[in-house]
Design a protein around this motif. Structure first.
Motif, PDB file in Angstrom:
ATOM      1  N   THR A 100       0.836  -1.191   0.000  1.00 58.70           N
ATOM      2  CA  THR A 100       0.000   0.000   0.000  1.00 58.70           C
ATOM      3  C   THR A 100       0.878   1.249   0.000  1.00 58.70           C
ATOM      4  O   THR A 100       2.078   1.193   0.277  1.00 58.70           O
ATOM      5  N   GLY A 101       0.237   2.388  -0.277  1.00 58.42           N
ATOM      6  CA  GLY A 101       0.964   3.645  -0.268  1.00 58.42           C
ATOM      7  C   GLY A 101       1.594   3.933   1.083  1.00 58.42           C
ATOM      8  O   GLY A 101       2.704   4.454   1.173  1.00 58.42           O
ATOM      9  N   GLY A 102       0.874   3.598   2.167  1.00 65.42           N
ATOM     10  CA  GLY A 102       1.413   3.814   3.506  1.00 65.42           C
ATOM     11  C   GLY A 102       2.640   2.966   3.785  1.00 65.42           C
ATOM     12  O   GLY A 102       3.620   3.431   4.366  1.00 65.42           O
ATOM     13  N   GLN A 103       2.595   1.705   3.362  1.00 63.55           N
ATOM     14  CA  GLN A 103       3.747   0.820   3.549  1.00 63.55           C
ATOM     15  C   GLN A 103       4.929   1.287   2.710  1.00 63.55           C
ATOM     16  O   GLN A 103       6.080   1.231   3.150  1.00 63.55           O
ATOM     17  N   LEU A 104       4.640   1.760   1.512  1.00 67.48           N
ATOM     18  CA  LEU A 104       5.682   2.263   0.622  1.00 67.48           C
ATOM     19  C   LEU A 104       6.372   3.465   1.248  1.00 67.48           C
ATOM     20  O   LEU A 104       7.604   3.590   1.208  1.00 67.48           O
ATOM     21  N   LEU A 105       5.584   4.352   1.840  1.00 65.37           N
ATOM     22  CA  LEU A 105       6.137   5.534   2.493  1.00 65.37           C
ATOM     23  C   LEU A 105       7.007   5.148   3.690  1.00 65.37           C
ATOM     24  O   LEU A 105       8.085   5.720   3.894  1.00 65.37           O
ATOM     25  N   THR A 106       6.560   4.179   4.467  1.00 66.94           N
ATOM     26  CA  THR A 106       7.351   3.709   5.611  1.00 66.94           C
ATOM     27  C   THR A 106       8.698   3.152   5.147  1.00 66.94           C
ATOM     28  O   THR A 106       9.751   3.436   5.733  1.00 66.94           O
ATOM     29  N   LEU A 107       8.675   2.339   4.084  1.00 68.13           N
ATOM     30  CA  LEU A 107       9.913   1.785   3.542  1.00 68.13           C
ATOM     31  C   LEU A 107      10.837   2.885   3.038  1.00 68.13           C
ATOM     32  O   LEU A 107      12.057   2.833   3.245  1.00 68.13           O
ATOM     33  N   LEU A 108      10.270   3.881   2.375  1.00 67.56           N
ATOM     34  CA  LEU A 108      11.079   4.983   1.851  1.00 67.56           C
ATOM     35  C   LEU A 108      11.760   5.744   2.975  1.00 67.56           C
ATOM     36  O   LEU A 108      12.965   6.042   2.903  1.00 67.56           O
ATOM     37  N   GLU A 109      11.017   6.067   4.021  1.00 66.86           N
ATOM     38  CA  GLU A 109      11.593   6.837   5.122  1.00 66.86           C
ATOM     39  C   GLU A 109      12.661   6.034   5.859  1.00 66.86           C
ATOM     40  O   GLU A 109      13.688   6.584   6.270  1.00 66.86           O
ATOM     41  N   GLU A 110      12.432   4.739   6.017  1.00 70.26           N
ATOM     42  CA  GLU A 110      13.430   3.889   6.659  1.00 70.26           C
ATOM     43  C   GLU A 110      14.685   3.796   5.796  1.00 70.26           C
ATOM     44  O   GLU A 110      15.818   3.867   6.312  1.00 70.26           O
ATOM     45  N   THR A 111      14.498   3.635   4.481  1.00 68.14           N
ATOM     46  CA  THR A 111      15.624   3.562   3.556  1.00 68.14           C
ATOM     47  C   THR A 111      16.420   4.860   3.570  1.00 68.14           C
ATOM     48  O   THR A 111      17.660   4.850   3.589  1.00 68.14           O
ATOM     49  N   ILE A 123      12.756  12.160  -0.789  1.00 68.02           N
ATOM     50  CA  ILE A 123      13.328  11.551  -1.981  1.00 68.02           C
ATOM     51  C   ILE A 123      14.580  12.304  -2.424  1.00 68.02           C
ATOM     52  O   ILE A 123      15.629  11.708  -2.717  1.00 68.02           O
ATOM     53  N   ALA A 124      14.493  13.647  -2.462  1.00 66.59           N
ATOM     54  CA  ALA A 124      15.635  14.460  -2.878  1.00 66.59           C
ATOM     55  C   ALA A 124      16.814  14.283  -1.928  1.00 66.59           C
ATOM     56  O   ALA A 124      17.970  14.171  -2.355  1.00 66.59           O
ATOM     57  N   SER A 125      16.533  14.234  -0.632  1.00 67.18           N
ATOM     58  CA  SER A 125      17.590  14.054   0.366  1.00 67.18           C
ATOM     59  C   SER A 125      18.252  12.687   0.229  1.00 67.18           C
ATOM     60  O   SER A 125      19.479  12.557   0.335  1.00 67.18           O
ATOM     61  N   TYR A 126      17.442  11.660  -0.013  1.00 67.67           N
ATOM     62  CA  TYR A 126      17.973  10.303  -0.200  1.00 67.67           C
ATOM     63  C   TYR A 126      18.917  10.250  -1.394  1.00 67.67           C
ATOM     64  O   TYR A 126      20.045   9.743  -1.300  1.00 67.67           O
ATOM     65  N   LEU A 127      18.482  10.782  -2.518  1.00 65.94           N
ATOM     66  CA  LEU A 127      19.305  10.753  -3.727  1.00 65.94           C
ATOM     67  C   LEU A 127      20.559  11.614  -3.561  1.00 65.94           C
ATOM     68  O   LEU A 127      21.649  11.242  -4.013  1.00 65.94           O
ATOM     69  N   ARG A 128      20.406  12.763  -2.906  1.00 68.25           N
ATOM     70  CA  ARG A 128      21.544  13.652  -2.682  1.00 68.25           C
ATOM     71  C   ARG A 128      22.580  12.993  -1.769  1.00 68.25           C
ATOM     72  O   ARG A 128      23.798  13.105  -1.999  1.00 68.25           O
ATOM     73  N   THR A 129      22.116  12.286  -0.748  1.00 70.43           N
ATOM     74  CA  THR A 129      23.034  11.588   0.159  1.00 70.43           C
ATOM     75  C   THR A 129      23.834  10.531  -0.591  1.00 70.43           C
ATOM     76  O   THR A 129      25.048  10.386  -0.381  1.00 70.43           O
ATOM     77  N   ARG A 130      23.176   9.806  -1.471  1.00 68.96           N
ATOM     78  CA  ARG A 130      23.868   8.780  -2.252  1.00 68.96           C
ATOM     79  C   ARG A 130      24.900   9.414  -3.192  1.00 68.96           C
ATOM     80  O   ARG A 130      26.020   8.902  -3.328  1.00 68.96           O
TER      81      ARG A 130
END
Length: 219
Positions: free
Chosen positions: A21-32, A88-95
């Motif tokens: 679900t969208g909620g689970q996807l968001l949780t995974l994204l924030e954890e990642t 999303i931007a912060s994740y990509l920028r960190t990488r």
């Protein structure tokens, strides 16, 4: 109007064997995202997670465009969309920052992965960027320093020696997502057990595999 974090069926993503679900996807994204920010090393790419989340954001933005402006629910959803875009931007920028710090080291690790068994460390776009960045740095090193050296080995860039690696001996805070038995911290010490929900301060190299598997989450 349902927000992304509520994850109703209309926001579901269908995988090979499960529905996310969208909620689970968001949780995974924030954890990642948080794991990537805290980890001293680059973690395997989750670009497919980012792409799925962007698709969900596009759907939500389409809904916003169709709703009357001034509705408080629309305003809250807009704020949530902007927050997720920031993540999303912060994740990509960190990488990207890590790739710029350790391009040769990461390209070497990527080359050693078993494509059929291991999760890719870098996305295709990140591989291209890392190669271009490494080549540009080598050219700059050649033009500024090496060409002024006496003829001989010292005038050639040794990529193996130039490959800087992250400090995986640094300590990280973490929380166990499940019971983990027998974590080896030091060969001269007894292994430790991590109980689900407990928090610990441990060297990253001892829990690197656990971070990648999701057994522990960095704090």
């Amino acid at each position: 109007m349902a927000s992304l974090s509520e994850g109703d069926e209309d926001d579901a993503l269908k995988g090979n064997e499960e529905v996310i679900t969208g909620g689970q996807l968001l949780t995974l994204l924030e954890e990642t995202w948080h794991n990537e920010k805290v980890s001293p090393d680059l973690l395997p790419t989750r670009i497919e997670l980012v792409e799925s989340m962007l698709e969900q954001l596009q759907l939500q933005e389409d809904v916003i465009q169709r709703c009357p402006q001034g509705d408080i629910k629309v305003t809250l959803l807009q704020l949530e969309v902007e927050r997720i875009r920031f993540v999303i931007a912060s994740y990509l920028r960190t990488r990207i920052q890590k790739i710029e710090q350790y391009p040769l080291y990461l390209l070497d690790l990527q080359a050693k992965l078993d494509a059929g068994k291991d999760d890719p460390l870098l996305s295709a776009e990140e591989v291209t960027y890392a190669k271009q960045y490494a080549d540009n740095m080598a050219d700059r090193m050649q033009s500024l320093i090496l060409r002024h050296m006496p003829d001989g080995p010292a005038r050639q860039l040794d990529k193996e020696k130039a490959a800087v690696a992250p400090n995986t001996n640094s300590y990280v805070f973490l929380r166990a997502s499940e019971d983990v038995m027998g974590v080896v911290i030091d060969e001269d010490e007894d292994p430790v057990d991590l109980q689900e929900g407990t928090q610990h301060l441990l060297p990253y190299h001892a829990v690197e595999a656990l971070v990648k598997s999701g057994a522990v989450v960095l704090l």
